[in-house]
Scaffold this active site. Structure first.
Site, short mmCIF file in Angstrom:
data_model
loop_
_atom_site.label_atom_id
_atom_site.label_comp_id
_atom_site.label_asym_id
_atom_site.label_seq_id
_atom_site.Cartn_x
_atom_site.Cartn_y
_atom_site.Cartn_z
N ASP A 159 0.69 -1.21 0.00
CA ASP A 159 0.03 0.03 -0.07
C ASP A 159 0.94 1.31 -0.08
O ASP A 159 1.86 1.35 0.88
CB ASP A 159 -0.96 0.11 1.23
CG ASP A 159 -2.06 -1.00 1.34
OD1 ASP A 159 -2.16 -1.83 0.15
OD2 ASP A 159 -2.64 -1.34 2.23
N GLY B 18 -6.47 -10.01 1.04
CA GLY B 18 -5.99 -11.43 1.49
C GLY B 18 -5.00 -11.42 2.55
O GLY B 18 -5.36 -12.05 3.50
N ALA B 19 -4.18 -10.83 2.33
CA ALA B 19 -2.84 -10.91 3.45
C ALA B 19 -3.40 -10.16 4.69
O ALA B 19 -2.79 -10.61 5.82
CB ALA B 19 -1.73 -10.05 2.71
N LEU C 123 -20.96 -2.28 9.12
CA LEU C 123 -21.61 -0.90 8.85
C LEU C 123 -20.59 -0.07 9.46
O LEU C 123 -21.28 1.08 10.07
CB LEU C 123 -23.05 -1.02 9.78
CG LEU C 123 -24.02 -2.21 9.59
CD1 LEU C 123 -25.12 -2.20 10.80
CD2 LEU C 123 -24.42 -2.06 8.22
N GLY C 124 -19.47 -0.12 9.41
CA GLY C 124 -18.46 0.74 9.82
C GLY C 124 -18.56 1.22 11.21
O GLY C 124 -18.72 0.38 11.91
N GLY D 292 -12.04 -3.60 7.75
CA GLY D 292 -12.86 -4.53 7.50
C GLY D 292 -12.16 -6.05 7.35
O GLY D 292 -13.00 -6.99 7.55
N ASP D 293 -10.97 -5.94 6.74
CA ASP D 293 -10.33 -6.98 6.76
C ASP D 293 -10.04 -7.79 8.05
O ASP D 293 -9.90 -9.11 8.44
CB ASP D 293 -8.80 -6.94 5.95
CG ASP D 293 -9.14 -6.29 4.57
OD1 ASP D 293 -10.05 -6.71 3.96
OD2 ASP D 293 -8.27 -5.45 4.07
N ALA E 221 -8.34 -1.68 15.26
CA ALA E 221 -7.53 -1.51 13.89
C ALA E 221 -7.61 -0.17 13.32
O ALA E 221 -6.77 0.36 12.69
CB ALA E 221 -7.84 -2.52 12.93
N SER F 270 -1.82 -2.15 11.67
CA SER F 270 -2.58 -1.70 12.68
C SER F 270 -3.62 -2.88 13.41
O SER F 270 -4.38 -2.77 14.39
CB SER F 270 -3.84 -0.68 12.13
OG SER F 270 -4.76 -1.42 11.16
O1 RIB Z 1 -8.96 -3.52 2.42
C1 RIB Z 1 -7.82 -2.78 2.65
C2 RIB Z 1 -6.96 -3.15 1.40
O2 RIB Z 1 -7.57 -2.99 0.02
C3 RIB Z 1 -5.76 -2.58 1.16
O3 RIB Z 1 -4.82 -2.79 2.10
C4 RIB Z 1 -5.41 -2.48 -0.19
O4 RIB Z 1 -4.11 -3.07 -0.46
C5 RIB Z 1 -6.44 -2.90 -0.81
O5 RIB Z 1 -6.21 -4.31 -1.20
#
Ligand code: RIB
Length: 299
Positions: free
Chosen positions: A11, A39-40, A213-214, A243-244, A274, A283
């Site tokens: 990023d 994914g990561a 919902l944030g 969200g991830d 996060a 984070s």
């Molecule tokens: O969800 C956030 C991610 O979306 C970021 O890290 C960016 O790489 C995109 O995949």
């Protein structure tokens, strides 16, 4: 044990007072790179915030962008099975984070597009049947996502799909998904925008659907059961990857046989934490931090 199959990006992040509109230039602040990719990020959250043994299948380029991602995943405790794509750069994302912690993201998928169905069996990943859950997103080719989902579903592995970024999904793929995780925009894209959130959730033919919902928390429908998990208040710095973190922490909790209600609470807590630091993987809280944070909550 959980396997995440999906994207890995580096990023490129700059903060600015606000996210520029079309045709607008804004002067931002300091530029930094952070390991990312949906994914990561989700794999790192599953291992770090969820404390669960996590393997990841990802495609990276033969370039300098790959190393920080590999190091970040290793630090989080993720066992990475990386495919090298010779003629593509590692995935990158260009992110503007506003002073009110919102973001706008453009992804150049690069090597992520090189993850193909055959890689499930050719990267040294333990047999699919040895995993309880397969977690995927939509930053790798849809045909690959569908093939992995089909293989896992046939073996009784719980298939979890975070349908982000939003795109139309074939019915055959949805038939192989056990748990779908979406935000409000993604839900409207899949279910149609009419009706309230529960009506939209009811129109998705997947056993369990969760909508984030944030700052308001999340809702879920599992069979006929409805669940609500409000957000925990924090002072947000950067919502990238929240969200991830939710997805990874949720799947980690479910893989440890927590109920869906308990898993949603853990995931919302991890996602809240996060938001309090810059970057995506940088984070993600530890499991101990999530436990401490939850112990201080009154709801
Ligand atoms: O969800 C956030 C991610 O979306 C970021 O890290 C960016 O790489 C995109 O995949």
């Amino acid at each position: 044990m959980v396997v995440v199959a999906g994207s890995a990006n580096l990023d490129f992040v700059v903060r600015a007072a606000h996210i520029p509109g079309p045709g607008e230039t804004v002067l931002g602040g300091e530029f930094k790179t952070y390991p990312g990719g949906k994914g990561a990020n989700q794999a790192a959250a599953c291992a770090r915030a969820g404390g669960v043994v996590t393997h990841m299948l990802a495609a990276l380029g033969n370039d300098a962008y790959a190393a920080p991602i590999e190091a970040s995943l290793a630090a989080a405790g993720v066992v990475l099975h990386a495919v090298r794509v010779a003629d593509q750069a590692t995935g990158t994302a260009f992110i503007c984070v506003s002073d009110d912690a919102e973001n706008a993201i453009t992804v150049a998928p690069g090597a992520n597009q090189g993850l193909v169905p055959a890689h499930l069996a050719s990267t040294g990943l333990p047999p699919l049947a040895s995993f309880s859950h397969l977690l995927m997103q939509l930053e790798t080719p849809l045909a690959t996502v569908a093939a992995y989902a089909h293989a896992a579903h046939a073996l009784g592995v719980t298939v979890v799909l975070n349908a982000a970024p939003a795109q139309a999904l074939p019915a055959e793929l949805l038939a192989d998904v056990d748990i779908l995780i979406v935000n409000e925009g993604e839900l409207a894209a899949l279910a149609g925008p009419t009706g309230d959130l529960y009506a939209q959730l009811a129109r998705i033919g997947v056993p369990t659907v969760v909508v984030t919902l944030g700052g308001r928390g999340c809702l879920a429908r599992s069979g006929q059961q409805r669940l609500v998990q409000p957000a925990f208040p924090v002072k947000p710095v950067d919502t990238t990857g929240a969200g991830d973190t939710f997805c990874g922490a949720l799947v980690a909790a479910l893989s440890q046989s927590l109920t869906l209600a308990e898993a949603l609470r853990q995931a919302i807590a991890a996602a809240a934490l996060a938001c309090t630091k810059m970057g995506a993987q940088s984070s993600i809280p530890t499991r101990a931090e999530v436990t401490d944070f939850l112990a201080k909550q009154t709801t």
